[in-house]
Design a protein around this motif. Structure first.
Motif, mmCIF file in Angstrom:
data_model
loop_
_atom_site.group_PDB
_atom_site.id
_atom_site.type_symbol
_atom_site.label_atom_id
_atom_site.label_comp_id
_atom_site.label_asym_id
_atom_site.label_seq_id
_atom_site.Cartn_x
_atom_site.Cartn_y
_atom_site.Cartn_z
ATOM 1 N N PRO A 1 -6.058 5.542 -3.449
ATOM 2 C CA PRO A 1 -6.865 4.357 -3.102
ATOM 3 C C PRO A 1 -8.334 4.565 -3.423
ATOM 4 O O PRO A 1 -8.878 5.656 -3.251
ATOM 5 C CB PRO A 1 -6.642 4.210 -1.593
ATOM 6 N N LEU B 1 -7.388 -3.667 2.041
ATOM 7 C CA LEU B 1 -6.466 -3.337 3.126
ATOM 8 C C LEU B 1 -7.097 -3.623 4.484
ATOM 9 O O LEU B 1 -6.456 -4.171 5.393
ATOM 10 C CB LEU B 1 -6.068 -1.862 3.015
ATOM 11 N N THR C 1 -9.612 -0.755 -2.772
ATOM 12 C CA THR C 1 -8.303 -0.725 -2.113
ATOM 13 C C THR C 1 -8.484 -0.733 -0.598
ATOM 14 O O THR C 1 -7.850 -1.513 0.122
ATOM 15 C CB THR C 1 -7.521 0.534 -2.526
ATOM 16 N N TYR D 1 0.829 -1.206 0.000
ATOM 17 C CA TYR D 1 0.000 0.000 0.000
ATOM 18 C C TYR D 1 0.866 1.260 0.000
ATOM 19 O O TYR D 1 0.582 2.224 -0.724
ATOM 20 C CB TYR D 1 -0.912 -0.014 1.225
#
Length: 709
Positions: free
Chosen positions: A357, A365, A361, A347
């Motif tokens: 992002p 995460l 995303t 990331y």
């Protein structure tokens, strides 16, 4: 959140089907550049919505009849008529100049002339798109080109069209005007039209007609069909067409073969994807970023997370630039693997490469951090999503609650739960309440657990086996036997079958409550799982028969879910310790080793013999220690020498939800035994002893090590 990725084909497949080199056939020698002083296409534009094209049934007998028919006004042809001067001359002009084909100006002049010519032809294409789709109307529009239709002009018109059904009529018209060897070019352009409107069935039927008319497909034909199948989310069809190519004596080029790596990856054909990928790297094909993304996703879905990282490293070596899809696929894979550190590094690299992002995303995460129990990082992502106005759906909320339940983040869970209830996008579901009830259960917060249970019921959710198991777990830890019995009866009343985890919690409760209350829980266990009840009778009623006990215990474990076997065996051994039946405890430990419920408890090397007790219950760990020490004594008696160092690994025992940390229990017990094992200063959870000290202690013992009461 599943995505459908498009196949990245070669330039020859995605651009005009006519190869760039083929334009040379239109260059007479010497080159004559046509100059048109004034070209006008009186044209009134029409508007239509793309896929609502229509066509007559007789145009393409293999295609279904359309549901709607476009209506055209009577002045359609008048709007698309060429002026008299243009219609009379196929060359569109009387003024020409000669240019040396070897001159540097020839290419630019030809480009300018082609552009000047393509403009009126594009208008003609628009007229065809919007006309009534019949042979008569299409022919009347195209008659303005005269009898001597150039192949180049036909390609320009077809390439500019968007309606595949009138394009088919135009193809039939042009076939009568152009030599047969060029018909494949017309069909290829028509196939592109079907690809653009994602009508793969229509493309297949056009291909069948092409074969019936004796037109042999080429590389561009198959590239177009394969990319059409991919755009229509039909990867298996794309594979079928790719593998069909040799039967038509048509070999794929490197670009098409490279794009097929992604298609094979998408269909789960790992062997073919990796075979082509190895060739691509060895022969230095161009590999598009979407291919790398597809391979990463393929490895991630199969659980080969190292493979994901290897592909990612290949991208760097080969100079390919990862895009957002690539990073999202990597993050999802690392989330599934519980590799939060790798996800965090990926990331950071994504952000440093200037990519912002998106919701997927953040979701990937958050999954990575929640599954790995990185609570601080997960909370940071959650707050960032809220600050940026990103919706958090019920799945992500439940991930957070599940993590909070496992690490004991009560305050954070309460705050997130309030956020969820005030959210306009989602509401708590059954899993939400189950996670929060489980959290309070693990922390023995009985009042909060019961309040959450009541709120769940008021919200219209009936308790399921997961919720009832959490209640049993909490009441058992709190030694509230009657409440355990009440929940067990509620399970029966709801007609829910007890699973292995529920029975395991009943066993755990039985190991916690006073012996005089065992009978109440034994009855519940007998109703929930008769095989477990039968094994319990050997422990509680001192039934004889070692072989019968091992046989029934073995049948019990073989019928129990794999993820519950170790916990159930732990609970039974704990119960044996509490009931002061150490021989049964050792039998269960030995059976657990035989059935591979426990593995790698002991290890030996020339430098050290070790006992590994991580993830064992207190009773099971103490039983294993008793067996190990007795084994060491037998080794000395047989004349075997001990290694320089002996070690016991209990794990660090720092989990927030642990009742008793194993290192603390062992430190006290080893002191009670006056054993020469001492805490290692550089390794948490390790107790070490030298061979000299251990030998002296073992030889001084007059009996086997008894289990603590």
């Amino acid at each position: 959140m599943a995505k459908s990725y498009l196949l990245s084909c070669s330039a020859s497949a995605s651009s005009s089907p006519c190869p760039p080199s083929s334009s040379a056939r239109y260059h007479p020698k010497p080159i004559t550049i046509t100059i048109t002083s004034s070209i006008s296409f009186p044209y009134t534009s029409r508007h239509f919505n793309l896929p609502n094209f229509s066509f007559p049934h007789q145009l393409f007998p293999l295609l279904p009849r359309p549901k709607t028919i476009l209506q055209a006004t009577t002045n359609t042809l008048q709007d698309t008529k060429l002026d008299d001067a243009v219609a009379k001359s196929p060359s569109l002009s009387k003024n020409s100049i000669w240019v040396n084909p070897k001159s540097p100006r020839a290419k630019q002049l030809w480009k300018n002339a082609s552009h000047a010519r393509s403009s009126p032809l594009s208008k003609l294409a628009k007229s065809l798109d919007s006309c009534i789709p019949t042979h008569e109307h299409v022919s009347e529009i195209l008659n303005v080109l005269g009898d001597n239709v150039l192949e180049r002009d036909a390609v320009i018109i077809l390439d500019a069209m968007v309606n595949p059904y009138t394009a088919l009529l135009a193809v039939n018209y042009f076939k009568q005007k152009i030599k047969p060897s060029s018909h494949i070019i017309l069909y290829n352009v028509a196939l592109k039209r079907f690809r653009e409107v994602k009508d793969f069935e229509g493309a297949e039927k056009l291909f069948d007609e092409m074969l019936q008319r004796g037109v042999h497909p080429n590389l561009i034909t198959f590239s177009t069909m394969i990319s059409c199948a991919s755009m229509c989310s039909l990867p298996r069809k794309a594979v079928k067409w790719f593998e069909m190519m040799p039967s038509f004596r048509c070999e794929p080029d490197n670009n098409l073969s490279s794009s097929m790596i992604y298609v094979y990856a998408r269909t789960g054909n790992t062997d073919m994807a990796l075979k082509l990928y190895a060739r691509a790297k060895a022969e230095k094909w161009h590999i598009d970023t979407v291919v790398f993304s597809g391979l990463i996703k393929m490895f991630g879905m199969s659980g080969n997370y190292d493979g994901c990282l290897n592909v990612y490293n290949d991208m760097k070596v080969l100079g390919a630039k990862p895009n957002l899809v690539t990073y999202n696929a990597l993050l999802y894979a690392m989330g599934r693997a519980k590799r939060a550190r790798e996800a965090k590094a990926i990331y950071k690299e994504m952000i440093s490469n200037g990519l912002s992002p998106t919701w997927p995303t953040y979701a990937a995460l958050l999954q990575a951090y929640c599954r790995a129990r990185f609570s601080k990082n997960a909370m940071r992502v959650y707050k960032e999503m809220k600050e940026k106005g990103k919706d958090v759906d019920v799945v992500l909320y439940n991930m957070l609650f599940d993590m909070c339940a496992n690490v004991g983040c009560v305050d954070e869970a309460v705050k997130i739960f309030e956020d969820m209830k005030s959210s306009a996008t989602c509401r708590p579901d059954r899993f939400t309440y189950a996670s929060l009830i489980n959290m309070y259960s693990c922390l023995r917060k009985i009042l909060e657990m019961e309040a959450m249970f009541n709120e769940m019921m008021e919200s219209g959710f009936e308790p399921d086996i997961i919720v009832l198991t959490s209640l049993i777990h909490c009441y058992g830890k709190a030694k509230r036997t009657d409440d355990v019995v009440k929940i067990c009866n509620q399970l029966m009343d709801l007609g829910i079958s007890a699973d292995g985890r529920f029975c395991d919690c009943l066993l755990h409760a039985m190991s916690q409550v006073p012996k005089e209350e065992h009978a109440k829980l034994a009855d519940c266990i007998e109703k929930a799982n008769p095989k477990l009840g039968s094994v319990l009778r050997y422990l509680t009623k001192n039934r004889e028969g070692d072989e019968d006990f091992r046989k029934e215990a073995s049948e019990l474990f073989n019928s129990t879910e794999p993820d519950v076997k170790k916990s159930m065996c732990n609970c039974l051994i704990d119960l044996c310790v509490n009931l002061e039946v150490p021989d049964r405890a050792r039998d269960l430990l030995d059976l657990g080793l035989t059935l591979r419920i426990y593995s790698d408890i002991q290890s030996r090397s020339q430098a050290r013999w070790s006992l590994h007790l991580k993830r064992l219950s207190i009773g099971a760990a103490l039983t294993a220690l008793s067996v190990w020490i007795n084994d060491l004594s037998k080794a000395l008696e047989s004349g075997e020498e001990l290694p320089p160092l002996l070690g016991i690994n209990t794990g660090h025992g720092k989990h927030k939800l642990s009742d008793k940390v194993l290192p603390t229990v062992f430190e006290s017990y080893l002191k009670e035994l006056k054993a020469p094992f001492h805490k290692a200063t550089d390794k948490d959870g390790w107790f070490l002893a030298t061979s000299e000290a251990a030998t002296s202690w073992l030889q001084s013992r007059v009996s086997t090590v008894a289990l603590p009461q």
